[in-house]
Design a protein around this motif. Structure first.
Motif, mmCIF file in Angstrom:
data_model
loop_
_atom_site.group_PDB
_atom_site.id
_atom_site.type_symbol
_atom_site.label_atom_id
_atom_site.label_comp_id
_atom_site.label_asym_id
_atom_site.label_seq_id
_atom_site.Cartn_x
_atom_site.Cartn_y
_atom_site.Cartn_z
ATOM 1 N N ILE A 1 0.830 -1.203 0.000
ATOM 2 C CA ILE A 1 0.000 0.000 0.000
ATOM 3 C C ILE A 1 0.864 1.253 0.000
ATOM 4 N N ALA A 2 1.909 1.265 0.810
ATOM 5 C CA ALA A 2 2.809 2.423 0.854
ATOM 6 C C ALA A 2 3.521 2.617 -0.473
ATOM 7 N N ASP A 3 3.850 1.516 -1.147
ATOM 8 C CA ASP A 3 4.517 1.581 -2.445
ATOM 9 C C ASP A 3 3.595 2.168 -3.504
ATOM 10 N N ALA A 4 2.328 1.756 -3.497
ATOM 11 C CA ALA A 4 1.390 2.179 -4.541
ATOM 12 C C ALA A 4 0.878 3.596 -4.330
ATOM 13 N N PHE A 5 0.707 3.996 -3.071
ATOM 14 C CA PHE A 5 0.048 5.267 -2.779
ATOM 15 C C PHE A 5 0.931 6.196 -1.938
ATOM 16 N N GLU A 6 2.216 6.188 -2.213
ATOM 17 C CA GLU A 6 3.161 7.169 -1.670
ATOM 18 C C GLU A 6 3.043 7.358 -0.158
ATOM 19 N N GLY A 7 3.344 6.300 0.581
ATOM 20 C CA GLY A 7 3.387 6.407 2.028
ATOM 21 C C GLY A 7 2.061 6.287 2.728
ATOM 22 N N SER A 8 0.998 5.889 2.030
ATOM 23 C CA SER A 8 -0.307 5.717 2.665
ATOM 24 C C SER A 8 -0.303 4.482 3.558
ATOM 25 N N SER B 1 -8.887 -1.658 -15.192
ATOM 26 C CA SER B 1 -9.379 -0.464 -14.482
ATOM 27 C C SER B 1 -8.339 0.189 -13.576
ATOM 28 N N LEU B 2 -7.089 -0.229 -13.661
ATOM 29 C CA LEU B 2 -6.053 0.429 -12.868
ATOM 30 C C LEU B 2 -5.383 1.518 -13.702
ATOM 31 N N HIS B 3 -5.094 2.641 -13.072
ATOM 32 C CA HIS B 3 -4.353 3.704 -13.746
ATOM 33 C C HIS B 3 -2.932 3.214 -14.023
ATOM 34 N N SER B 4 -2.365 3.711 -15.083
ATOM 35 C CA SER B 4 -1.024 3.271 -15.480
ATOM 36 C C SER B 4 0.010 3.486 -14.375
ATOM 37 N N SER B 5 -0.226 4.468 -13.504
ATOM 38 C CA SER B 5 0.731 4.737 -12.424
ATOM 39 C C SER B 5 0.764 3.626 -11.386
ATOM 40 N N LEU B 6 -0.294 2.795 -11.324
ATOM 41 C CA LEU B 6 -0.345 1.699 -10.351
ATOM 42 C C LEU B 6 0.239 0.396 -10.891
ATOM 43 N N ILE B 7 0.466 0.313 -12.204
ATOM 44 C CA ILE B 7 0.948 -0.932 -12.794
ATOM 45 C C ILE B 7 2.328 -1.332 -12.260
ATOM 46 N N PRO B 8 3.294 -0.407 -12.121
ATOM 47 C CA PRO B 8 4.586 -0.822 -11.560
ATOM 48 C C PRO B 8 4.462 -1.414 -10.165
ATOM 49 N N ALA B 9 3.646 -0.793 -9.298
ATOM 50 C CA ALA B 9 3.472 -1.332 -7.943
ATOM 51 C C ALA B 9 2.798 -2.693 -7.984
ATOM 52 N N LEU B 10 1.829 -2.868 -8.886
ATOM 53 C CA LEU B 10 1.176 -4.176 -9.020
ATOM 54 C C LEU B 10 2.177 -5.228 -9.468
ATOM 55 N N GLY B 11 3.025 -4.866 -10.422
ATOM 56 C CA GLY B 11 4.041 -5.808 -10.882
ATOM 57 C C GLY B 11 4.997 -6.211 -9.771
ATOM 58 N N ARG B 12 5.422 -5.249 -8.977
ATOM 59 C CA ARG B 12 6.324 -5.575 -7.858
ATOM 60 C C ARG B 12 5.632 -6.465 -6.840
ATOM 61 N N SER C 1 -1.641 -6.714 -21.091
ATOM 62 C CA SER C 1 -1.041 -5.416 -20.806
ATOM 63 C C SER C 1 0.475 -5.479 -21.006
ATOM 64 N N GLU C 2 0.969 -4.774 -22.014
ATOM 65 C CA GLU C 2 2.406 -4.748 -22.250
ATOM 66 C C GLU C 2 3.140 -4.107 -21.076
ATOM 67 N N SER C 3 2.495 -3.123 -20.441
ATOM 68 C CA SER C 3 3.134 -2.462 -19.305
ATOM 69 C C SER C 3 3.314 -3.427 -18.141
ATOM 70 N N LEU C 4 2.271 -4.203 -17.823
ATOM 71 C CA LEU C 4 2.399 -5.161 -16.723
ATOM 72 C C LEU C 4 3.431 -6.226 -17.052
ATOM 73 N N ILE C 5 3.422 -6.717 -18.285
ATOM 74 C CA ILE C 5 4.417 -7.716 -18.693
ATOM 75 C C ILE C 5 5.824 -7.167 -18.517
ATOM 76 N N GLN C 6 6.025 -5.915 -18.884
ATOM 77 C CA GLN C 6 7.343 -5.295 -18.742
ATOM 78 C C GLN C 6 7.795 -5.277 -17.288
ATOM 79 N N HIS C 7 6.873 -4.976 -16.370
ATOM 80 C CA HIS C 7 7.253 -4.897 -14.952
ATOM 81 C C HIS C 7 7.348 -6.273 -14.294
ATOM 82 N N LEU C 8 6.684 -7.268 -14.861
ATOM 83 C CA LEU C 8 6.863 -8.633 -14.361
ATOM 84 C C LEU C 8 8.151 -9.249 -14.898
ATOM 85 N N ASP C 9 8.596 -8.772 -16.046
ATOM 86 C CA ASP C 9 9.893 -9.146 -16.636
ATOM 87 C C ASP C 9 10.049 -10.663 -16.810
ATOM 88 N N PRO C 10 9.080 -11.319 -17.483
ATOM 89 C CA PRO C 10 9.244 -12.754 -17.730
ATOM 90 C C PRO C 10 10.162 -13.003 -18.926
#
Length: 392
Positions: free
Chosen positions: A245-252, A312-323, A340-349
């Protein structure tokens, strides 16, 4: 860890065996067969729960779920016309199987004989097998079911265990661990598989409303028990959820408000004077909280399958989801179905490479050829080894 999943005769999956790694990403264009593979995995899990007949019946019966093309497309690929539903004399069936390095399971479902019964749409279990090692062979089969009879190998001799109607699985009827360890182990593994196919986040979504809470070690498929699952995870002092949660929403920070036994999630964001309750959160924020709760629950399954988690996730949340998914795969085998090419990129398979050892993060790329789902990079010699055997 499940090393191979095999499907034959289901929708666009004429006959395919797919390797699974610790984190497997399944991708492909629209209509390439991603959803069919996801549903096939759910049907395998239903075998462990004794619900595969009901699941297929709810899909419209076996006839509506079967591969609709010919038994072989060799002539069609040479330019000959495809001839409807011809099966080349083969039995019409849907076959599912999976294997680890230690043991495996397969089931063969067929169309029942028409007897005038109200249940003539129910498929029949024609054959089941539990085998040692990753590939079924006559010498490695330890328990088998043919039609109504279940048999167990004792040395070189088969002894009858009992009989079953065609709508009951041997996984649910003969899985006593004291007598049939392999059956019990496979049933337990299949029952532990967990599937998440998106979550509701509209104004009437169950996760937005206060719910009666009890200790919830696994988030429900519809996410209605989000607050109870979060409270259970926080009480167990698992730090994966607060970190995500802190990773996705900047310290929340995430918390659960409890009043008169009703639980509701609250998100405290930096700069806000009070926490925001689930009813006040945006759709994307609530959806991420649901994925975070699913991926960090107290009870970890042997296999978790996520269908298009980026929806339905904003592109800014995809890196945190991948991690978060990658962190979860460190202790749970994960399959992600996504385009999602963006999610695939952050999962790095790593794309599948014939004759190369499987990586911990594997990419399976599906495509269609004359209506049949194929796996990019697979050939006659490079696909995973798998044997279906026969009903004889």
């Amino acid at each position: 860890m499940i090393s191979t999943v095999a499907v034959a005769g289901y929708r666009s999956l004429r006959d395919v065996a797919v390797p699974l790694s610790q984190l497997t990403v399944i991708t492909g264009g629209n209509g390439s067969g991603k959803s069919s593979l996801y549903r096939a995995l759910r049907l395998l899990a239903d075998c462990g729960r004794g619900d595969v007949i009901g699941s297929l019946a709810r899909e419209g019966g076996l006839q509506s779920a079967l591969w609709a093309g010919p038994a072989t497309l060799t002539a069609a690929r040479r330019g000959a016309p495809v001839e409807g539903l011809m099966r080349g004399g083969k039995r019409i069936s849907l076959q599912l199987g999976c294997a680890t390095d230690d043991y495996g399971y397969l089931v063969d479902l067929g169309i029942p004989q028409q007897t005038g019964s109200a249940f003539d749409r129910d498929p029949e279990i024609k054959r089941e097998a539990i085998f040692s090692g990753p590939i079924m062979r006559p010498a490695t089969t330890v328990v088998r079911r043919r039609w109504h009879k279940v048999e167990q190998r004792e040395g070189r001799v088969w002894s009858e265990v009992g009989g079953l109607p065609t709508y009951r699985s041997m996984l649910t009827e003969f899985a006593d661990p004291r007598q049939h360890f392999e059956l019990a182990a496979m049933r337990a593994a299949l029952r532990s598989w967990r599937f998440y196919d998106g979550f509701r986040s509209d104004v009437d979504a169950p996760a937005r409303r206060p719910q009666v809470g009890t200790r919830t070690r696994v988030l429900a498929g519809d996410g209605h028990d989000l607050a109870a699952a979060v409270a259970t995870t926080l009480e167990a002092e698992f730090d994966d959820l607060p970190r995500a949660i802190a990773d996705a929403f900047e310290g929340s920070t995430i918390d659960v408000q409890v009043q008169d036994g009703l639980f509701q999630v609250a998100l405290q964001q930096p700069g806000m004077l009070r926490p925001m309750r689930a009813a006040e959160l945006s759709d994307g924020t609530l959806r991420f909280l649901l994925w975070a709760a699913a991926l960090t629950s107290v009870d970890r399954p042997s296999l978790m399958v996520l269908n298009e988690p980026e929806t339905s996730l904003h592109s800014s949340l995809i890196p945190a989801l991948g991690r978060l998914i990658r962190a979860t795969s460190a202790h749970t085998q994960v399959v992600v179905v996504t385009h999602s090419e963006s999610l695939i990129q952050h999962l790095d398979p790593t794309p599948f490479e014939p004759d190369e050892p499987l990586e911990e993060r594997l990419l399976i790329d599906l495509y269609k050829d004359l209506g049949e789902t194929m796996v990019r990079g697979f050939g006659w010699l490079s696909a995973p080894s798998w044997e279906w055997g026969s009903r004889r």
